[in-house]
Design an enzyme around this catalytic site. Structure first.
Site, PDB file in Angstrom:
ATOM      1  N   LYS A 204     -13.463 -43.462  -9.977  1.00  0.00           N
ATOM      2  CA  LYS A 204     -12.640 -43.864 -11.087  1.00  0.00           C
ATOM      3  C   LYS A 204     -13.458 -45.464 -11.663  1.00  0.00           C
ATOM      4  O   LYS A 204     -14.632 -45.551 -12.941  1.00  0.00           O
ATOM      5  CB  LYS A 204     -11.354 -43.816 -11.352  1.00  0.00           C
ATOM      6  CG  LYS A 204     -10.956 -44.317 -13.343  1.00  0.00           C
ATOM      7  CD  LYS A 204      -9.853 -44.397 -13.072  1.00  0.00           C
ATOM      8  CE  LYS A 204      -9.703 -44.651 -14.878  1.00  0.00           C
ATOM      9  NZ  LYS A 204      -7.802 -44.395 -15.157  1.00  0.00           N
ATOM     10  N   GLU A 210     -13.093 -50.725  -0.354  1.00  0.00           N
ATOM     11  CA  GLU A 210     -13.193 -50.048  -0.245  1.00  0.00           C
ATOM     12  C   GLU A 210     -14.218 -48.787   0.330  1.00  0.00           C
ATOM     13  O   GLU A 210     -15.169 -48.772   0.618  1.00  0.00           O
ATOM     14  CB  GLU A 210     -11.938 -49.117   0.237  1.00  0.00           C
ATOM     15  CG  GLU A 210     -10.734 -49.760   1.262  1.00  0.00           C
ATOM     16  CD  GLU A 210     -10.309 -50.155  -0.567  1.00  0.00           C
ATOM     17  OE1 GLU A 210     -10.590 -51.017  -1.254  1.00  0.00           O
ATOM     18  OE2 GLU A 210      -8.800 -50.978   0.134  1.00  0.00           O
ATOM     19  N   GLY A 264      -6.043 -42.309 -12.296  1.00  0.00           N
ATOM     20  CA  GLY A 264      -6.673 -41.995 -10.414  1.00  0.00           C
ATOM     21  C   GLY A 264      -6.025 -40.900 -10.518  1.00  0.00           C
ATOM     22  O   GLY A 264      -6.491 -39.871  -9.298  1.00  0.00           O
ATOM     23  N   ARG A 265      -4.575 -41.505 -10.393  1.00  0.00           N
ATOM     24  CA  ARG A 265      -3.459 -40.327  -9.353  1.00  0.00           C
ATOM     25  C   ARG A 265      -3.536 -38.649 -10.142  1.00  0.00           C
ATOM     26  O   ARG A 265      -2.937 -38.276  -9.041  1.00  0.00           O
ATOM     27  CB  ARG A 265      -2.275 -41.277  -9.165  1.00  0.00           C
ATOM     28  CG  ARG A 265      -1.736 -41.614 -10.137  1.00  0.00           C
ATOM     29  CD  ARG A 265      -0.446 -42.517  -9.984  1.00  0.00           C
ATOM     30  NE  ARG A 265      -0.033 -43.690 -10.561  1.00  0.00           N
ATOM     31  CZ  ARG A 265      -0.368 -44.394 -11.401  1.00  0.00           C
ATOM     32  NH1 ARG A 265      -1.039 -44.967 -11.192  1.00  0.00           N
ATOM     33  NH2 ARG A 265       0.129 -44.888 -12.194  1.00  0.00           N
ATOM     34  N   GLU A 350       3.558 -45.151  -7.067  1.00  0.00           N
ATOM     35  CA  GLU A 350       2.176 -45.656  -7.886  1.00  0.00           C
ATOM     36  C   GLU A 350       2.727 -45.095  -9.454  1.00  0.00           C
ATOM     37  O   GLU A 350       2.360 -46.874 -10.010  1.00  0.00           O
ATOM     38  CB  GLU A 350       0.728 -45.965  -7.691  1.00  0.00           C
ATOM     39  CG  GLU A 350      -0.262 -46.134  -8.165  1.00  0.00           C
ATOM     40  CD  GLU A 350      -1.107 -46.022  -7.695  1.00  0.00           C
ATOM     41  OE1 GLU A 350      -1.846 -45.381  -8.553  1.00  0.00           O
ATOM     42  OE2 GLU A 350      -1.498 -46.528  -6.789  1.00  0.00           O
ATOM     43  N   HIS A 381      11.779 -31.313  14.252  1.00  0.00           N
ATOM     44  CA  HIS A 381      11.550 -32.346  15.900  1.00  0.00           C
ATOM     45  C   HIS A 381      11.248 -33.769  15.565  1.00  0.00           C
ATOM     46  O   HIS A 381      10.877 -34.278  17.292  1.00  0.00           O
ATOM     47  CB  HIS A 381      10.517 -31.571  16.684  1.00  0.00           C
ATOM     48  CG  HIS A 381      11.436 -30.253  16.485  1.00  0.00           C
ATOM     49  ND1 HIS A 381      11.718 -29.527  17.988  1.00  0.00           N
ATOM     50  CD2 HIS A 381      10.750 -29.026  15.563  1.00  0.00           C
ATOM     51  CE1 HIS A 381      12.209 -28.234  16.889  1.00  0.00           C
ATOM     52  NE2 HIS A 381      11.214 -27.737  16.412  1.00  0.00           N
ATOM     53  N   LYS A 510      -4.764 -57.551  -3.555  1.00  0.00           N
ATOM     54  CA  LYS A 510      -6.484 -57.228  -4.046  1.00  0.00           C
ATOM     55  C   LYS A 510      -6.534 -58.505  -4.198  1.00  0.00           C
ATOM     56  O   LYS A 510      -8.182 -59.183  -3.273  1.00  0.00           O
ATOM     57  CB  LYS A 510      -6.948 -56.194  -5.291  1.00  0.00           C
ATOM     58  CG  LYS A 510      -6.546 -54.336  -4.970  1.00  0.00           C
ATOM     59  CD  LYS A 510      -7.470 -53.648  -6.224  1.00  0.00           C
ATOM     60  CE  LYS A 510      -7.210 -52.788  -6.163  1.00  0.00           C
ATOM     61  NZ  LYS A 510      -7.892 -51.711  -7.451  1.00  0.00           N
TER      62      LYS A 510
HETATM   63  O1  LIG Z   1     -11.251 -44.568  -7.748  1.00  0.00           O
HETATM   64  P1  LIG Z   1     -11.265 -46.127  -7.670  1.00  0.00           P
HETATM   65  O2  LIG Z   1     -11.583 -47.146  -8.978  1.00  0.00           O
HETATM   66  O3  LIG Z   1     -11.789 -46.489  -6.547  1.00  0.00           O
HETATM   67  O4  LIG Z   1      -9.201 -46.424  -7.923  1.00  0.00           O
HETATM   68  C1  LIG Z   1      -9.189 -45.979  -6.697  1.00  0.00           C
HETATM   69  C2  LIG Z   1      -7.480 -46.505  -6.497  1.00  0.00           C
HETATM   70  O5  LIG Z   1      -7.593 -47.397  -6.288  1.00  0.00           O
HETATM   71  C3  LIG Z   1      -6.741 -48.663  -6.895  1.00  0.00           C
HETATM   72  O6  LIG Z   1      -5.949 -49.056  -6.179  1.00  0.00           O
HETATM   73  C4  LIG Z   1      -5.363 -48.231  -7.703  1.00  0.00           C
HETATM   74  O7  LIG Z   1      -4.219 -48.322  -7.266  1.00  0.00           O
HETATM   75  C5  LIG Z   1      -5.239 -46.345  -7.329  1.00  0.00           C
HETATM   76  O8  LIG Z   1      -4.951 -46.032  -8.521  1.00  0.00           O
HETATM   77  C6  LIG Z   1      -7.048 -45.497  -7.477  1.00  0.00           C
HETATM   78  O9  LIG Z   1      -6.578 -44.438  -7.313  1.00  0.00           O
END
Ligand SMILES: O=P(O)(O)OC[C@H]1O[C@H](O)[C@H](O)[C@@H](O)[C@@H]1O
Length: 547
Positions: A204, A210, A264-265, A350, A381, A510
């Site tokens: 986003k 990452e 994002g979610r 979240e 199990h 972060k």
């Molecule tokens: O899609 P991005 O901007 O890379 O974000 C990826 C993810 O990282 C963040 O740390 C948020 O906690 C998430 O809500 C998000 O989905």
């Protein structure tokens, strides 16, 4: 939210709980209509919460509580594009992404519908081109593997949906790389050929460390195999930050946008769903969106007493706030939903793992529970021991399809369902000491042994569970199921009086990671850190030195 009437309903619910007597087992024995009274369905999707410790008065008090929290008003505000995400000053309009045939939805006077449709059409054209081989790799070979590089909301939704829709998967293989751990991309690329691999960089913000690090590794991998100029044919991107995508060097006709009014979610319904669309084709992806839209309409219009997301939310809130259960387990008796618990962890935790109300004050009730799970029957199990006999009560959500996708293996599906039903029955009924003893004696065990072992074979029972039962896990149903959970989170967030659409709690770690990188690398001293962190860094260097 009308605070005083909310507090009044809250007290009424607490008093009601304190005064409750009798077990669920007794409630079922006393009322043959209990299932009819405490289950509801919307066409072929049914929610059964009769195996929870509620009665008619509980439900009526919960509905009054929802009214005091102005659930209907907040729901209307969300669908109307009001900026209900107040800490980020944003609207919350993921529902617009799946409203493909409906009326125009405006935001700040602009019709977002046209933009949504334009992206959907561009995605469809690109997905078709990849699937047909028209959008081939740099050497002209058809794409056989797509690798989605993204994390959090840019990974979990499409990864979960790709697995869920395996019976419809007739496009290239889909892989998901999320972790900064180099092992993830390394192990994924092992065995893939650069000539036939397409990377989708999904972020986003297009700044997530990452994703950007893995994207860089992927770019080098392609360039090493096919040369610098090959990148254009092997990369696509999905983002709201189109300027940053351009800087990375991905060609504009392979960039699919979305907007800051999609969290994002909550983003799998738009361009973030591209790998799913390539895997199952635009037609199935559209069915997924239509299913979600159907659930939106149900949530928006069905009366409270039969409104599935409202009911699931009310019961969830009841368990968390009034019964004070700290967690809930989500157990899909549907192997293809194996990533659903991970997906729901982000969606739910979240969104609702907050301690401050919408007006900035400390919350006065517990908020979102710990959400976790594994598919059934595997969980049985592994950890069901604790769910049945542990000292904490953890409500369980069973999710199951009446019909599997493998007609030849119907007997396995029947066994799966028998297990699912058996577990919820066991949680509700339990087994008394007398029952345990009688069973053991009937098996011919010596009375002395029975005395010794019987207490260990007692199940308290009276442990709550809900069951979500649907016909078959097809794209349409998956859309309905996921939208059901999204709106449930909304309902609970409204009752918690929090903002379910921001995620400030992920920021601190972060920031610290950025500062710690040079320390780990050995370029900066760890002396200013706390003793534990400094000690761990020292030990990392020590262990590396001994390699
Ligand atoms: O899609 P991005 O901007 O890379 O974000 C990826 C993810 O990282 C963040 O740390 C948020 O906690 C998430 O809500 C998000 O989905």
């Amino acid at each position: 939210m009308d605070q005083s009437s909310f507090q009044k309903q809250l007290s009424a619910l607490r008093d009601h709980r304190a005064a409750a007597s009798g077990s669920m087992r007794e409630a079922f024995a006393a009322d043959p209509q209990r299932f009819e009274k405490f289950s509801a369905s919307d066409s072929d999707l049914l929610l059964d919460w009769s195996k929870c410790a509620v009665d008619a008065q509980t439900m009526s008090l919960l509905e009054k509580l929802a009214a005091a929290a102005d659930l209907e008003g907040r729901r209307a505000a969300m669908f109307a594009g009001k900026k209900i995400n107040i800490t980020e000053d944003r609207a919350v309009l993921h529902t617009a992404l799946r409203n493909l045939n409906g009326k125009g939805i405006t935001l700040d006077g602009q019709d977002v519908k046209a933009e949504v449709l334009a992206v959907f059409d561009a995605m469809s054209a690109f997905a078709d081109a990849v699937r047909s081989g028209k959008a081939a790799g740099a050497t002209g070979k058809k794409i056989t593997d797509i690798v989605n590089i993204g994390i959090g909301g840019s990974d979990l939704g499409p990864a979960m949906a790709t697995l869920a829709l395996a019976p419809y998967h007739d496009g290239p293989r889909a892989h998901y790389v999320s972790n900064i751990d180099g092992a993830h991309i390394h192990d994924t690329l092992k065995g893939l050929s650069a000539e036939t691999t397409l990377f989708i960089i999904a972020s986003k913000t297009f700044t997530t460390v990452e994703t950007m690090t893995n994207a860089e590794t992927a770019r080098k991998w392609v360039q090493k195999a096919l040369g610098k100029d090959a990148v254009g044919k092997h990369f696509a991107a999905v983002s709201t930050a189109l300027d940053l995508v351009a800087k990375f060097g991905i060609e504009s006709d392979r960039v699919f946008g979305f907007w800051d009014w999609v969290g994002g979610r909550y983003s799998v319904w738009g361009a973030i769903g591209l790998p799913v669309m390539i895997a199952v084709g635009p037609k199935n992806f559209r069915a997924f969106l239509n299913g979600a839209h159907e659930m939106d309409e149900h949530f928006r219009t069905a009366p409270m007493a039969g409104n599935l997301p409202v009911l699931l939310g009310l019961v969830g809130w009841w368990h968390r706030v009034i019964c004070k259960y700290p967690a809930r387990a989500v157990i899909p008796y549907d192997q293809r939903l194996s990533r659903l618990p991970a997906y729901l962890q982000q969606l739910d935790m979240e969104s609702n793992g907050k301690s401050v109300t919408l007006d900035g004050n400390a919350v006065t009730t517990p908020t979102g529970p710990l959400v976790w799970g594994e598919p059934g029957t595997n969980g049985q199990h592994a950890f069901f021991q604790l769910l049945h006999q542990g000292t904490d009560v953890i409500p369980v959500e069973f999710i199951a399809a009446a019909i599997g996708h493998e007609p030849d293996l119907k007997h396995q599906h029947d066994l799966l369902l028998a297990n699912c039903l058996a577990q919820s029955e066991a949680f509700m009924k339990g087994r008394t000491l007398e029952e345990a003893r009688a069973q053991m004696l009937a098996k011919g065990m010596k009375p002395a042994d029975v005395d010794k072992i019987a207490p260990h074979r007692v199940f308290s029972g009276n442990r709550p569970s809900v069951t979500i039962l649907y016909r078959k896990l097809d794209p349409h149903m998956l859309g309905r199921l996921i939208a059901l959970y999204e709106h449930r989170v909304f309902v609970e967030g409204t009752l918690f009086n929090i903002n379910s659409f921001d995620q400030w709690g992920v920021e601190l770690g972060k920031e610290l990671a950025t500062g710690l990188l040079p320390v780990v690398e050995g370029k900066e001293s760890a002396a200013k850190r706390d003793a534990s962190t400094a000690g761990l860094v020292g030990h990392i260097h020590h262990l590396r030195g001994s390699e």
